[in-house]
Design a protein around this motif. Structure first.
Motif, PDB file in Angstrom:
ATOM      1  N   GLU A 107     -51.698  15.497   0.902  1.00 57.44           N
ATOM      2  CA  GLU A 107     -52.807  15.327  -0.047  1.00 57.44           C
ATOM      3  C   GLU A 107     -52.852  16.491  -1.031  1.00 57.44           C
ATOM      4  O   GLU A 107     -53.112  16.298  -2.227  1.00 57.44           O
ATOM      5  CB  GLU A 107     -54.131  15.212   0.717  1.00 57.44           C
ATOM      6  N   GLN A 149     -53.968   7.187   7.970  1.00 59.79           N
ATOM      7  CA  GLN A 149     -52.598   6.672   7.962  1.00 59.79           C
ATOM      8  C   GLN A 149     -51.935   6.794   9.335  1.00 59.79           C
ATOM      9  O   GLN A 149     -50.846   7.381   9.463  1.00 59.79           O
ATOM     10  CB  GLN A 149     -51.757   7.416   6.914  1.00 59.79           C
ATOM     11  N   ARG A 153     -54.844  16.169  -4.624  1.00 64.37           N
ATOM     12  CA  ARG A 153     -56.148  15.630  -4.228  1.00 64.37           C
ATOM     13  C   ARG A 153     -57.249  16.690  -4.208  1.00 64.37           C
ATOM     14  O   ARG A 153     -58.427  16.344  -4.168  1.00 64.37           O
ATOM     15  CB  ARG A 153     -56.038  15.007  -2.828  1.00 64.37           C
ATOM     16  N   ARG A 155     -62.207  14.564   8.199  1.00 64.21           N
ATOM     17  CA  ARG A 155     -61.234  13.729   8.919  1.00 64.21           C
ATOM     18  C   ARG A 155     -61.253  14.061  10.414  1.00 64.21           C
ATOM     19  O   ARG A 155     -61.229  13.158  11.252  1.00 64.21           O
ATOM     20  CB  ARG A 155     -59.839  13.922   8.343  1.00 64.21           C
ATOM     21  N   ASN A 214     -49.543   2.039   0.565  1.00 66.48           N
ATOM     22  CA  ASN A 214     -50.797   2.301  -0.144  1.00 66.48           C
ATOM     23  C   ASN A 214     -52.024   1.727   0.545  1.00 66.48           C
ATOM     24  O   ASN A 214     -53.131   1.836   0.018  1.00 66.48           O
ATOM     25  CB  ASN A 214     -50.715   1.739  -1.567  1.00 66.48           C
ATOM     26  N   PRO A 266     -55.339   1.128   2.612  1.00 67.96           N
ATOM     27  CA  PRO A 266     -56.418   2.052   2.963  1.00 67.96           C
ATOM     28  C   PRO A 266     -56.533   2.224   4.468  1.00 67.96           C
ATOM     29  O   PRO A 266     -56.154   1.345   5.247  1.00 67.96           O
ATOM     30  CB  PRO A 266     -57.664   1.356   2.394  1.00 67.96           C
ATOM     31  N   SER A 267     -57.041   3.372   4.866  1.00 69.60           N
ATOM     32  CA  SER A 267     -57.330   3.643   6.271  1.00 69.60           C
ATOM     33  C   SER A 267     -58.506   4.602   6.340  1.00 69.60           C
ATOM     34  O   SER A 267     -58.734   5.377   5.409  1.00 69.60           O
ATOM     35  CB  SER A 267     -56.113   4.243   6.987  1.00 69.60           C
ATOM     36  N   ASN A 306     -58.377   8.275   5.310  1.00 67.25           N
ATOM     37  CA  ASN A 306     -56.963   8.375   4.926  1.00 67.25           C
ATOM     38  C   ASN A 306     -56.098   8.842   6.099  1.00 67.25           C
ATOM     39  O   ASN A 306     -55.158   9.623   5.939  1.00 67.25           O
ATOM     40  CB  ASN A 306     -56.788   9.321   3.731  1.00 67.25           C
TER      41      ASN A 306
END
Length: 214
Positions: free
Chosen positions: A99, A44, A104, A118, A36, A38-39, A42
């Motif tokens: 997502e 990751q 999302r 992104r 979980n 954060p980045s 998102n």
């Protein structure tokens, strides 16, 4: 304990009690914290290797600097934090699909906006291989900070380890062929009675030297 007490009592463990293992329920909590974390956008950009047995410890030991080896052999678990090399379109597409599955995007416009945003930030930080890896590494350190604090919150001691040979680690784990590169390690477990660091007072610069209120 509240968060201030946790921050005051948490310290870098130098010596672990090899006889004490982290219970599965607590390990699962910590892995969920990593999942979980954060980045940026998102992204990751990570993969984590969980080292929890003697065979696995011995496998990575040649990559560990001599003075850090007891922190691997005696701790309950060691986690190798890896970035993706490169952060490619396959990974970005996988993120977008996940997502979407997780609900999302209430409408297609939001999906498109997330994808475009992104890509913008990934491209912004990918002018060279080195710049992309540095950006990914910064995301890993966010996850590392989350893990260290979470561990302290549930009574588990920890050590962040940069004292290792990353090229050797990558070779031992076959990371290059998997599109991965190791960045940092964290050992987890329970301090030994002989851990002198546990009895030393915490030392930090005073607030007036580190905070400026504008």
């Amino acid at each position: 304990m509240n968060i201030v007490e946790i921050s005051q009592k948490r310290y870098t463990t130098k010596h672990y009690d090899k006889s004490k293992k982290i219970p599965k329920d607590k390990l699962d909590q910590l892995l969920t914290v990593l999942k979980n974390s954060p980045s940026s956008v998102n992204s990751q950009p990570w993969h984590f290797y969980i080292i929890d047995n003697d065979a696995a410890k011995n496998k990575i030991l040649p990559a560990i600097t001599d003075f850090n080896r007891p922190r691997v052999t005696d701790s309950s678990h060691t986690i190798v934090f890896c970035i993706k090399t490169p952060l490619d379109e396959k990974h970005l597409a996988n993120l977008l699909e996940q997502e979407d599955k997780d609900g999302r995007f209430p409408n297609p416009g939001l999906r498109h906006s997330q994808d475009q945003g992104r890509h913008h930030f990934v491209n912004l930080n990918s002018s060279t291989i080195e710049s992309q890896q540095a950006w990914e590494g910064r995301q890993l350190y966010i996850a590392l900070g989350q893990l260290l604090f979470a561990a302290a919150a549930i009574g588990i001691d920890s050590t962040a380890i940069e004292g290792y040979d990353s090229a050797k680690m990558d070779e031992l784990l076959g990371l290059k062929s998997l599109g991965l590169k190791s960045v940092v390690l964290a050992s987890l477990g329970y301090r030994a009675d002989s851990d002198g660091n546990a009895h030393r007072p915490k030392s930090r610069l005073p607030e007036e030297q580190i905070f400026t209120f504008l």
